[in-house]
Scaffold this motif. Structure first.
Motif, PDB file in Angstrom:
ATOM      1  N   LYS A  40       0.846  -1.243   0.025  1.00 20.97           N
ATOM      2  CA  LYS A  40       0.113   0.057   0.068  1.00 20.97           C
ATOM      3  C   LYS A  40       0.665   1.330  -0.050  1.00 20.97           C
ATOM      4  CE  LYS A  40      -4.007  -1.883   2.328  1.00 20.97           C
ATOM      5  NZ  LYS A  40      -4.833  -2.079   3.677  1.00 20.97           N
ATOM      6  N   ALA A  41       2.009   1.054   0.894  1.00 20.42           N
ATOM      7  CA  ALA A  41       2.920   2.537   1.012  1.00 20.42           C
ATOM      8  C   ALA A  41       3.569   2.836  -0.447  1.00 20.42           C
ATOM      9  CB  ALA A  41       3.717   2.216   1.919  1.00 20.42           C
ATOM     10  N   PHE A  42       4.086   1.481  -0.979  1.00 21.79           N
ATOM     11  CA  PHE A  42       4.583   1.545  -2.360  1.00 21.79           C
ATOM     12  C   PHE A  42       3.800   2.165  -3.266  1.00 21.79           C
ATOM     13  CE2 PHE A  42       7.393  -0.363  -5.670  1.00 21.79           C
ATOM     14  CZ  PHE A  42       8.491   0.321  -5.563  1.00 21.79           C
ATOM     15  N   ASP A  43       2.645   1.780  -3.292  1.00 20.52           N
ATOM     16  CA  ASP A  43       1.629   2.225  -4.286  1.00 20.52           C
ATOM     17  C   ASP A  43       1.239   3.739  -3.917  1.00 20.52           C
ATOM     18  OD1 ASP A  43      -0.300   1.673  -6.392  1.00 20.52           O
ATOM     19  OD2 ASP A  43      -1.885   1.562  -5.011  1.00 20.52           O
ATOM     20  N   VAL A  44       1.033   3.891  -3.125  1.00 16.61           N
ATOM     21  CA  VAL A  44       0.681   5.487  -2.515  1.00 16.61           C
ATOM     22  C   VAL A  44       1.947   6.365  -3.151  1.00 16.61           C
ATOM     23  CG1 VAL A  44       0.413   6.988  -0.808  1.00 16.61           C
ATOM     24  CG2 VAL A  44      -1.063   4.975  -0.738  1.00 16.61           C
ATOM     25  N   VAL A  45       3.057   6.054  -2.906  1.00 20.53           N
ATOM     26  CA  VAL A  45       4.207   6.860  -3.165  1.00 20.53           C
ATOM     27  C   VAL A  45       4.078   6.885  -4.799  1.00 20.53           C
ATOM     28  CG1 VAL A  45       6.710   6.957  -3.215  1.00 20.53           C
ATOM     29  CG2 VAL A  45       5.569   6.214  -1.139  1.00 20.53           C
ATOM     30  N   GLY A  46       3.984   5.800  -5.455  1.00 18.91           N
ATOM     31  CA  GLY A  46       4.154   5.854  -6.920  1.00 18.91           C
ATOM     32  C   GLY A  46       2.991   6.856  -7.433  1.00 18.91           C
ATOM     33  N   LYS A  47       1.657   6.640  -6.961  1.00 20.28           N
ATOM     34  CA  LYS A  47       0.610   7.490  -7.353  1.00 20.28           C
ATOM     35  C   LYS A  47       0.783   8.946  -7.027  1.00 20.28           C
ATOM     36  CE  LYS A  47      -2.905   3.988  -7.235  1.00 20.28           C
ATOM     37  NZ  LYS A  47      -4.168   3.323  -6.564  1.00 20.28           N
ATOM     38  N   LEU A  48       1.493   9.061  -5.950  1.00 18.55           N
ATOM     39  CA  LEU A  48       1.631  10.552  -5.480  1.00 18.55           C
ATOM     40  C   LEU A  48       2.749  11.329  -6.504  1.00 18.55           C
ATOM     41  CD1 LEU A  48       1.278  10.291  -1.841  1.00 18.55           C
ATOM     42  CD2 LEU A  48      -0.063  11.707  -3.331  1.00 18.55           C
ATOM     43  N   ALA A  49       3.890  10.442  -6.713  1.00 19.71           N
ATOM     44  CA  ALA A  49       4.838  10.754  -7.658  1.00 19.71           C
ATOM     45  C   ALA A  49       4.215  11.311  -8.799  1.00 19.71           C
ATOM     46  CB  ALA A  49       5.741   9.757  -7.712  1.00 19.71           C
ATOM     47  N   VAL A  50       3.459  10.528  -9.445  1.00 15.24           N
ATOM     48  CA  VAL A  50       2.856  10.836 -10.848  1.00 15.24           C
ATOM     49  C   VAL A  50       2.207  11.939 -10.971  1.00 15.24           C
ATOM     50  CG1 VAL A  50       1.224   9.948 -12.746  1.00 15.24           C
ATOM     51  CG2 VAL A  50       2.976   8.353 -11.639  1.00 15.24           C
ATOM     52  N   TRP A  51       1.275  12.222  -9.760  1.00 15.94           N
ATOM     53  CA  TRP A  51       0.372  13.297  -9.455  1.00 15.94           C
ATOM     54  C   TRP A  51       1.279  14.518  -9.283  1.00 15.94           C
ATOM     55  CZ3 TRP A  51       0.214  15.932  -4.618  1.00 15.94           C
ATOM     56  CH2 TRP A  51      -0.490  16.935  -4.563  1.00 15.94           C
ATOM     57  N   ALA A  52       2.356  14.651  -8.639  1.00 14.85           N
ATOM     58  CA  ALA A  52       3.142  15.665  -8.055  1.00 14.85           C
ATOM     59  C   ALA A  52       3.897  16.046  -9.283  1.00 14.85           C
ATOM     60  CB  ALA A  52       4.367  15.242  -7.019  1.00 14.85           C
ATOM     61  N   VAL A  53       4.378  15.242 -10.209  1.00 17.15           N
ATOM     62  CA  VAL A  53       5.110  15.466 -11.357  1.00 17.15           C
ATOM     63  C   VAL A  53       4.222  16.390 -12.463  1.00 17.15           C
ATOM     64  CG1 VAL A  53       5.936  14.518 -13.501  1.00 17.15           C
ATOM     65  CG2 VAL A  53       6.956  13.775 -11.388  1.00 17.15           C
ATOM     66  N   ASN A  54       2.968  15.813 -12.515  1.00 12.61           N
ATOM     67  CA  ASN A  54       1.930  16.703 -13.287  1.00 12.61           C
ATOM     68  C   ASN A  54       1.830  17.883 -12.653  1.00 12.61           C
ATOM     69  OD1 ASN A  54       1.596  14.598 -15.273  1.00 12.61           O
ATOM     70  ND2 ASN A  54       0.101  13.586 -13.824  1.00 12.61           N
ATOM     71  N   GLU A  55       1.626  18.294 -11.318  1.00 12.24           N
ATOM     72  CA  GLU A  55       1.447  19.375 -10.735  1.00 12.24           C
ATOM     73  C   GLU A  55       2.647  20.462 -11.050  1.00 12.24           C
ATOM     74  OE1 GLU A  55      -1.350  20.813  -9.126  1.00 12.24           O
ATOM     75  OE2 GLU A  55      -2.056  19.100 -10.009  1.00 12.24           O
ATOM     76  N   ALA A  56       3.935  19.738 -10.852  1.00  8.16           N
ATOM     77  CA  ALA A  56       5.103  20.652 -10.831  1.00  8.16           C
ATOM     78  C   ALA A  56       5.411  20.982 -12.242  1.00  8.16           C
ATOM     79  CB  ALA A  56       6.164  19.605 -10.662  1.00  8.16           C
ATOM     80  N   GLU A  57       4.879  20.217 -13.424  1.00  9.00           N
ATOM     81  CA  GLU A  57       5.139  20.786 -14.810  1.00  9.00           C
ATOM     82  C   GLU A  57       4.211  22.173 -14.915  1.00  9.00           C
ATOM     83  OE1 GLU A  57       6.735  19.915 -17.567  1.00  9.00           O
ATOM     84  OE2 GLU A  57       7.769  18.657 -16.098  1.00  9.00           O
ATOM     85  N   HIS A  58       3.174  22.100 -14.199  1.00  5.59           N
ATOM     86  CA  HIS A  58       2.409  23.714 -14.462  1.00  5.59           C
ATOM     87  C   HIS A  58       2.917  24.773 -13.646  1.00  5.59           C
ATOM     88  CE1 HIS A  58      -0.233  21.356 -16.795  1.00  5.59           C
ATOM     89  NE2 HIS A  58      -0.612  20.707 -15.620  1.00  5.59           N
ATOM     90  N   SER A  59       3.975  24.428 -12.798  1.00  3.06           N
ATOM     91  CA  SER A  59       4.736  25.522 -12.059  1.00  3.06           C
ATOM     92  C   SER A  59       5.639  26.214 -12.783  1.00  3.06           C
ATOM     93  CB  SER A  59       5.362  25.024 -10.944  1.00  3.06           C
ATOM     94  OG  SER A  59       6.574  24.226 -10.977  1.00  3.06           O
ATOM     95  N   GLN A  60       5.920  27.601 -12.566  1.00  3.08           N
ATOM     96  CA  GLN A  60       6.812  28.540 -13.414  1.00  3.08           C
ATOM     97  C   GLN A  60       8.511  28.086 -13.175  1.00  3.08           C
ATOM     98  OE1 GLN A  60       5.599  30.429 -15.749  1.00  3.08           O
ATOM     99  NE2 GLN A  60       3.550  29.484 -15.221  1.00  3.08           N
TER     100      GLN A  60
END
Length: 107
Positions: A40-60
């Protein structure tokens, strides 16, 4: 070898191993056993990483700042979910792997 050399070697090996773990997650995310606590922890970290990368792409911000932003997003979310035991190196490995996957999906 001096103590500094040993320390640098250990850090390098740790970083590479965490990147491998994150890479394995990306390739095997459908097969990860999410019934166990570690899964579960491994899955959560992976999903959060994908989400965080998408969010970071929209930052300046630029490259390193985007990585720091994504890592902070992941760390904050892990704390909010009460998940402990995930170190900074694993978070950075997950961010790097998610970034590579995002780049491959664009091509």
């Amino acid at each position: 070898m001096s103590m500094t050399d040993w320390f640098n070697l250990i850090i390098a090996i740790g970083t590479v191993s965490l990147a491998v773990v994150a890479s394995v997650y990306v390739r095997l995310k459908a097969k990860i056993d999410t019934k166990t606590a570690a899964g579960k922890a491994f899955d959560v970290v992976g999903k959060l990483a994908v989400w965080a990368v998408n969010e970071a792409e929209h930052s300046q911000d630029g490259g390193a700042a985007k990585r720091e932003f994504a890592a902070k997003l992941i760390s904050d979310q892990l704390k909010a979910k009460g998940i402990t035991g995930i170190d900074e190196k694993m978070v950075y490995g997950a961010v790097e792997t998610a970034w590579k996957e995002a780049i491959e999906n664009v091509k």
